[in-house]
Design a protein around this motif. Sequence first.
Motif, short mmCIF file in Angstrom:
data_model
loop_
_atom_site.label_atom_id
_atom_site.label_comp_id
_atom_site.label_asym_id
_atom_site.label_seq_id
_atom_site.Cartn_x
_atom_site.Cartn_y
_atom_site.Cartn_z
N PRO A 53 1.77 -5.18 -24.87
CA PRO A 53 0.68 -4.94 -23.91
C PRO A 53 0.81 -5.83 -22.68
O PRO A 53 1.07 -7.03 -22.81
CB PRO A 53 -0.58 -5.30 -24.71
N MET A 54 0.66 -5.23 -21.52
CA MET A 54 0.75 -5.98 -20.26
C MET A 54 -0.36 -5.50 -19.34
O MET A 54 -0.77 -4.34 -19.41
CB MET A 54 2.11 -5.73 -19.58
N THR A 55 -0.81 -6.37 -18.46
CA THR A 55 -1.82 -5.96 -17.48
C THR A 55 -1.15 -5.16 -16.37
O THR A 55 0.07 -5.21 -16.17
CB THR A 55 -2.50 -7.19 -16.84
N VAL A 56 -1.99 -4.43 -15.64
CA VAL A 56 -1.50 -3.67 -14.48
C VAL A 56 -0.78 -4.61 -13.51
O VAL A 56 0.29 -4.30 -12.98
CB VAL A 56 -2.69 -2.96 -13.79
N GLU A 57 -1.37 -5.80 -13.32
CA GLU A 57 -0.78 -6.75 -12.36
C GLU A 57 0.61 -7.20 -12.82
O GLU A 57 1.56 -7.27 -12.03
CB GLU A 57 -1.68 -7.97 -12.18
N GLU A 58 0.74 -7.50 -14.12
CA GLU A 58 2.05 -7.94 -14.63
C GLU A 58 3.10 -6.85 -14.45
O GLU A 58 4.23 -7.13 -14.03
CB GLU A 58 1.94 -8.24 -16.13
N VAL A 59 2.73 -5.62 -14.80
CA VAL A 59 3.69 -4.52 -14.70
C VAL A 59 4.11 -4.32 -13.25
O VAL A 59 5.31 -4.20 -12.94
CB VAL A 59 3.08 -3.21 -15.26
N THR A 60 3.14 -4.33 -12.36
CA THR A 60 3.43 -4.11 -10.94
C THR A 60 4.34 -5.22 -10.40
O THR A 60 5.32 -4.96 -9.69
CB THR A 60 2.12 -4.05 -10.13
N GLU A 61 4.02 -6.46 -10.77
CA GLU A 61 4.85 -7.58 -10.29
C GLU A 61 6.28 -7.47 -10.79
O GLU A 61 7.24 -7.69 -10.04
CB GLU A 61 4.26 -8.91 -10.79
N ARG A 62 6.44 -7.12 -12.06
CA ARG A 62 7.80 -7.05 -12.62
C ARG A 62 8.59 -5.91 -11.99
O ARG A 62 9.78 -6.05 -11.71
CB ARG A 62 7.74 -6.93 -14.14
N LEU A 63 7.93 -4.78 -11.77
CA LEU A 63 8.64 -3.67 -11.13
C LEU A 63 9.02 -4.03 -9.69
O LEU A 63 10.14 -3.75 -9.25
CB LEU A 63 7.77 -2.41 -11.14
N THR A 64 8.11 -4.66 -8.99
CA THR A 64 8.38 -5.05 -7.60
C THR A 64 9.57 -6.02 -7.53
O THR A 64 10.41 -5.92 -6.64
CB THR A 64 7.13 -5.69 -6.97
N ALA A 65 9.63 -6.92 -8.51
CA ALA A 65 10.70 -7.93 -8.50
C ALA A 65 12.09 -7.31 -8.63
O ALA A 65 13.07 -7.87 -8.14
CB ALA A 65 10.47 -8.94 -9.63
N PHE A 66 12.18 -6.15 -9.26
CA PHE A 66 13.50 -5.50 -9.37
C PHE A 66 14.02 -5.08 -8.01
O PHE A 66 15.23 -5.00 -7.79
CB PHE A 66 13.43 -4.27 -10.28
N GLY A 67 13.11 -4.74 -7.10
CA GLY A 67 13.52 -4.44 -5.72
C GLY A 67 14.22 -3.10 -5.54
O GLY A 67 14.92 -2.90 -4.54
N THR A 68 14.03 -2.17 -6.47
CA THR A 68 14.66 -0.85 -6.29
C THR A 68 13.73 0.06 -5.49
O THR A 68 12.53 -0.18 -5.42
CB THR A 68 14.93 -0.18 -7.66
N ASP A 69 14.30 1.11 -4.89
CA ASP A 69 13.43 2.03 -4.15
C ASP A 69 13.03 3.24 -4.98
O ASP A 69 12.50 4.22 -4.44
CB ASP A 69 14.06 2.43 -2.80
N LEU A 70 13.31 3.18 -6.29
CA LEU A 70 12.86 4.23 -7.20
C LEU A 70 12.40 3.59 -8.51
O LEU A 70 13.10 2.73 -9.06
CB LEU A 70 14.00 5.22 -7.50
N VAL A 71 11.22 4.01 -8.97
CA VAL A 71 10.74 3.60 -10.30
C VAL A 71 10.63 4.87 -11.14
O VAL A 71 10.06 5.87 -10.70
CB VAL A 71 9.36 2.91 -10.21
N VAL A 72 11.20 4.82 -12.34
CA VAL A 72 11.12 5.95 -13.27
C VAL A 72 10.21 5.53 -14.43
O VAL A 72 10.45 4.51 -15.08
CB VAL A 72 12.51 6.34 -13.81
N VAL A 73 9.16 6.31 -14.64
CA VAL A 73 8.23 6.04 -15.73
C VAL A 73 8.55 7.02 -16.85
O VAL A 73 8.57 8.23 -16.64
CB VAL A 73 6.77 6.20 -15.28
N SER A 74 8.81 6.46 -18.04
CA SER A 74 9.21 7.32 -19.14
C SER A 74 8.52 6.86 -20.41
O SER A 74 7.60 6.05 -20.39
CB SER A 74 10.76 7.26 -19.26
#
Length: 223
Positions: A53-74
């Motif tokens: 379990p992760m908060t919305v903020e944690e998930v958003t921060e971790r995705l942003t840190a990857f720095g890709t221009d595409l996020v795939v949610v699966s």
Amino acid sequence: MQGEGPSTGRSCSFLRLGGCNLTCTWCDTPYTWDWTGSSESGVAHRPADELHPMTVEEVTERLTAFGTDLVVVSGGEPLSQQTRLLPVVEAMREAGVDVEIETNGTVVPAPELAAVGVRFNVSPKLAHSGVAESRRLVPGPLAAFNALSGTCFKFVCSGPDDLTEVEQLVRAYGLENIWIMPRGQSPEEIAEGLRALADPVGARRWNLTGRLHVTLWGNQRGV
Ligand code: SF4
């Protein structure tokens, strides 16, 4: 790398959500939902090991840190958690990041997700999934996805014989933007499947996709 469908080969970050409302026998991500060993793998995965379990903020921060221009949610089935997913998707879209959601097509997508320009990669399941038709083919969600621009319908096929079943579904539900993907979890199975499917898929003027991540890394789980 996004391994499947129209964005194959694009660098991306993956957000994989736990839990699924279907129980496909050949599921390649049973660790997201199979807590009893009912799928082909026969392994009873432990929720305590697999779900974090992760908060919305944690998930958003971790995705942003990857720095890709595409996020795939699966998943699993990510739309089972779409209310909690929405703020993450909105944050990524506000930052100019493309978002694709991979779904089994049995849950009506929230209008807010479509409104921010998400692309849905919908993968309705065929009879060989072992799931009852009434659970895997739900007319309301299929119509809702089909009405959204950019949606692609991706069918996992064991071989050319499955294309007849796909044709029936395409006709019955008026589906557009059809992609066919071979079933397989090794580079050899994928290559063999692509060779067998290429001509009959082309003859129907559909699209063919491999599984680039399997070709590159086999059945190895990412981190
Ligand atoms: S819908 Fe997808 S995640 Fe769910 S059981 Fe089937 S293959 Fe696995």
